[in-house]
Scaffold this motif. Structure first.
Motif, short mmCIF file in Angstrom:
data_model
loop_
_atom_site.label_atom_id
_atom_site.label_comp_id
_atom_site.label_asym_id
_atom_site.label_seq_id
_atom_site.Cartn_x
_atom_site.Cartn_y
_atom_site.Cartn_z
N GLY A 16 0.79 -1.23 0.00
CA GLY A 16 0.00 0.00 0.00
C GLY A 16 0.82 1.27 0.00
O GLY A 16 0.27 2.37 0.00
N LEU A 17 2.14 1.13 -0.02
CA LEU A 17 3.02 2.29 -0.07
C LEU A 17 3.32 2.59 -1.52
O LEU A 17 3.70 1.70 -2.28
N GLY A 18 3.15 3.85 -1.91
CA GLY A 18 3.38 4.20 -3.30
C GLY A 18 3.96 5.58 -3.46
O GLY A 18 4.27 6.27 -2.48
N ILE A 19 4.12 5.98 -4.71
CA ILE A 19 4.68 7.28 -5.05
C ILE A 19 3.55 8.17 -5.54
O ILE A 19 2.74 7.79 -6.38
N PHE A 38 16.74 14.61 -3.05
CA PHE A 38 16.12 13.74 -2.06
C PHE A 38 15.85 14.50 -0.76
O PHE A 38 16.65 15.34 -0.35
N ASN A 39 14.73 14.20 -0.14
CA ASN A 39 14.42 14.69 1.20
C ASN A 39 13.85 13.53 1.99
O ASN A 39 13.85 12.40 1.51
N ARG A 40 13.35 13.77 3.16
CA ARG A 40 12.86 12.68 4.01
C ARG A 40 11.72 11.89 3.36
O ARG A 40 11.60 10.69 3.53
N TYR A 41 10.88 12.58 2.58
CA TYR A 41 9.66 11.97 2.05
C TYR A 41 9.69 11.67 0.56
O TYR A 41 8.87 10.92 0.06
N PHE A 69 6.49 9.76 -0.99
CA PHE A 69 5.95 8.44 -0.74
C PHE A 69 4.67 8.61 0.06
O PHE A 69 4.56 9.48 0.93
N PHE A 70 3.69 7.78 -0.28
CA PHE A 70 2.35 7.92 0.30
C PHE A 70 1.84 6.56 0.72
O PHE A 70 1.95 5.59 -0.04
N ASP A 71 1.32 6.47 1.93
CA ASP A 71 0.71 5.25 2.44
C ASP A 71 -0.78 5.33 2.09
O ASP A 71 -1.52 6.09 2.71
N TYR A 72 -1.19 4.57 1.10
CA TYR A 72 -2.57 4.64 0.62
C TYR A 72 -3.56 4.06 1.63
O TYR A 72 -4.72 4.45 1.64
N MET A 75 10.46 8.12 2.94
CA MET A 75 10.98 7.32 1.83
C MET A 75 11.62 6.05 2.37
O MET A 75 12.41 6.13 3.32
N PRO A 76 11.29 4.90 1.81
CA PRO A 76 11.95 3.66 2.25
C PRO A 76 13.46 3.71 1.99
O PRO A 76 13.91 4.22 0.96
#
Length: 142
Positions: free
Chosen positions: A61-64, A92-95, A121-124, A132-133
Protein backbone atom coordinates in the motif's frame (compact mmCIF):
# COMPACT_ATOMS: atom_id res chain seq x y z
CA UNK A 1 5.19 36.28 -15.74
CA UNK A 2 8.75 34.98 -15.47
CA UNK A 3 9.68 31.93 -17.51
CA UNK A 4 10.53 28.68 -15.75
CA UNK A 5 14.15 27.60 -16.15
CA UNK A 6 15.23 24.04 -15.51
CA UNK A 7 18.85 22.92 -15.51
CA UNK A 8 20.05 19.45 -14.55
CA UNK A 9 23.62 18.18 -14.30
CA UNK A 10 24.43 15.32 -16.65
CA UNK A 11 25.08 13.00 -13.69
CA UNK A 12 21.44 13.42 -12.60
CA UNK A 13 20.32 11.02 -15.34
CA UNK A 14 20.51 7.29 -14.66
CA UNK A 15 18.05 5.79 -17.17
CA UNK A 16 17.15 6.20 -20.82
CA UNK A 17 14.20 5.03 -22.86
CA UNK A 18 12.72 5.76 -26.28
CA UNK A 19 9.08 6.45 -27.04
CA UNK A 20 7.47 7.07 -30.42
CA UNK A 21 5.17 10.01 -31.03
CA UNK A 22 1.82 8.50 -32.01
CA UNK A 23 -0.72 10.14 -34.30
CA UNK A 24 -3.04 10.42 -31.29
CA UNK A 25 -0.36 12.47 -29.47
CA UNK A 26 -0.72 15.38 -31.89
CA UNK A 27 -2.57 18.59 -31.09
CA UNK A 28 -4.46 20.99 -33.39
CA UNK A 29 -1.17 22.42 -34.69
CA UNK A 30 -0.17 18.87 -35.76
CA UNK A 31 2.75 18.51 -33.33
CA UNK A 32 3.18 16.75 -29.97
CA UNK A 33 0.62 18.12 -27.52
CA UNK A 34 1.53 19.07 -23.97
CA UNK A 35 -0.97 16.57 -22.54
CA UNK A 36 0.65 13.76 -24.54
CA UNK A 37 4.13 14.80 -23.43
CA UNK A 38 3.03 14.61 -19.79
CA UNK A 39 1.71 11.08 -20.40
CA UNK A 40 5.03 10.16 -22.01
CA UNK A 41 6.93 11.55 -19.01
CA UNK A 42 4.80 9.34 -16.77
CA UNK A 43 5.57 6.32 -18.93
CA UNK A 44 9.31 7.06 -18.78
CA UNK A 45 9.08 7.38 -14.98
CA UNK A 46 7.30 4.03 -14.67
CA UNK A 47 9.88 2.40 -16.96
CA UNK A 48 12.71 3.72 -14.76
CA UNK A 49 11.06 2.32 -11.64
CA UNK A 50 10.24 -1.00 -13.33
CA UNK A 51 13.84 -1.28 -14.54
CA UNK A 52 14.87 -1.17 -10.88
CA UNK A 53 12.16 -3.62 -9.75
CA UNK A 54 9.93 -1.00 -8.13
CA UNK A 55 6.13 -0.89 -8.41
CA UNK A 56 4.68 2.62 -8.24
CA UNK A 57 2.18 1.29 -5.73
CA UNK A 58 3.71 -1.62 -3.86
CA UNK A 59 1.86 -4.60 -2.43
CA UNK A 60 2.05 -3.06 1.05
CA UNK A 61 0.00 0.00 0.00
CA UNK A 62 3.02 2.29 -0.07
CA UNK A 63 3.38 4.20 -3.30
CA UNK A 64 4.68 7.28 -5.05
CA UNK A 65 2.51 10.37 -5.33
CA UNK A 66 3.37 13.15 -7.80
CA UNK A 67 3.20 16.53 -6.04
CA UNK A 68 4.06 18.99 -8.80
CA UNK A 69 5.23 19.26 -12.39
CA UNK A 70 7.31 21.86 -14.21
CA UNK A 71 7.89 21.60 -17.95
CA UNK A 72 9.89 23.74 -20.34
CA UNK A 73 9.12 23.21 -24.03
CA UNK A 74 12.04 23.83 -26.38
CA UNK A 75 11.15 22.35 -29.78
CA UNK A 76 8.31 20.64 -31.58
CA UNK A 77 8.07 16.90 -32.21
CA UNK A 78 5.95 15.24 -34.87
CA UNK A 79 4.49 11.87 -35.78
CA UNK A 80 6.22 9.38 -36.21
CA UNK A 81 9.40 10.68 -34.57
CA UNK A 82 11.11 8.79 -31.77
CA UNK A 83 11.91 10.73 -28.62
CA UNK A 84 14.72 9.88 -26.20
CA UNK A 85 13.86 10.32 -22.51
CA UNK A 86 16.76 10.66 -20.10
CA UNK A 87 15.41 10.23 -16.56
CA UNK A 88 16.91 10.67 -13.13
CA UNK A 89 16.03 11.31 -9.49
CA UNK A 90 17.41 14.28 -7.55
CA UNK A 91 16.85 16.51 -4.53
CA UNK A 92 16.12 13.74 -2.06
CA UNK A 93 14.42 14.69 1.20
CA UNK A 94 12.86 12.68 4.01
CA UNK A 95 9.66 11.97 2.05
CA UNK A 96 10.60 12.07 -1.64
CA UNK A 97 12.46 14.11 -4.22
CA UNK A 98 12.30 15.03 -7.89
CA UNK A 99 12.16 12.96 -11.05
CA UNK A 100 13.99 14.91 -13.76
CA UNK A 101 13.65 14.50 -17.51
CA UNK A 102 15.46 15.58 -20.65
CA UNK A 103 13.58 14.83 -23.87
CA UNK A 104 15.39 14.93 -27.22
CA UNK A 105 14.57 13.96 -30.79
CA UNK A 106 16.40 10.79 -31.74
CA UNK A 107 17.02 11.91 -35.34
CA UNK A 108 18.97 15.09 -34.58
CA UNK A 109 19.44 15.26 -30.79
CA UNK A 110 17.49 18.52 -30.50
CA UNK A 111 16.04 19.11 -27.04
CA UNK A 112 12.25 18.98 -27.12
CA UNK A 113 11.61 19.54 -23.41
CA UNK A 114 12.93 19.43 -19.89
CA UNK A 115 10.70 18.55 -16.95
CA UNK A 116 10.69 17.92 -13.23
CA UNK A 117 8.14 15.97 -11.18
CA UNK A 118 8.16 16.41 -7.43
CA UNK A 119 7.15 13.26 -5.57
CA UNK A 120 6.55 11.90 -2.09
CA UNK A 121 5.95 8.44 -0.74
CA UNK A 122 2.35 7.92 0.30
CA UNK A 123 0.71 5.25 2.44
CA UNK A 124 -2.57 4.64 0.62
CA UNK A 125 -3.99 2.62 3.53
CA UNK A 126 -3.33 5.37 6.07
CA UNK A 127 -3.94 8.18 3.52
CA UNK A 128 -0.80 10.08 4.53
CA UNK A 129 2.69 10.99 3.39
CA UNK A 130 5.30 8.62 4.76
CA UNK A 131 9.12 8.62 4.86
CA UNK A 132 10.98 7.32 1.83
CA UNK A 133 11.95 3.66 2.25
CA UNK A 134 15.67 3.16 2.78
CA UNK A 135 15.69 0.58 -0.02
CA UNK A 136 14.56 3.24 -2.52
CA UNK A 137 17.03 5.84 -1.28
CA UNK A 138 19.92 3.35 -1.51
CA UNK A 139 19.11 2.53 -5.16
CA UNK A 140 19.11 6.13 -6.35
CA UNK A 141 20.77 8.49 -3.88
CA UNK A 142 24.32 7.74 -5.03
Amino acid sequence: MARIKLEFPEQAFCFQTRLAVRSTDLNGANHLGNDALISMLSEARVQLLSHHGIDEVGHNGLGILVTDLATVYQAEAYYPETLVFDVGITDFNRYGGDFVFRVTRERDGAEVAQAKYGFVFFDYGEKQVTPMPDSFRLKFAA
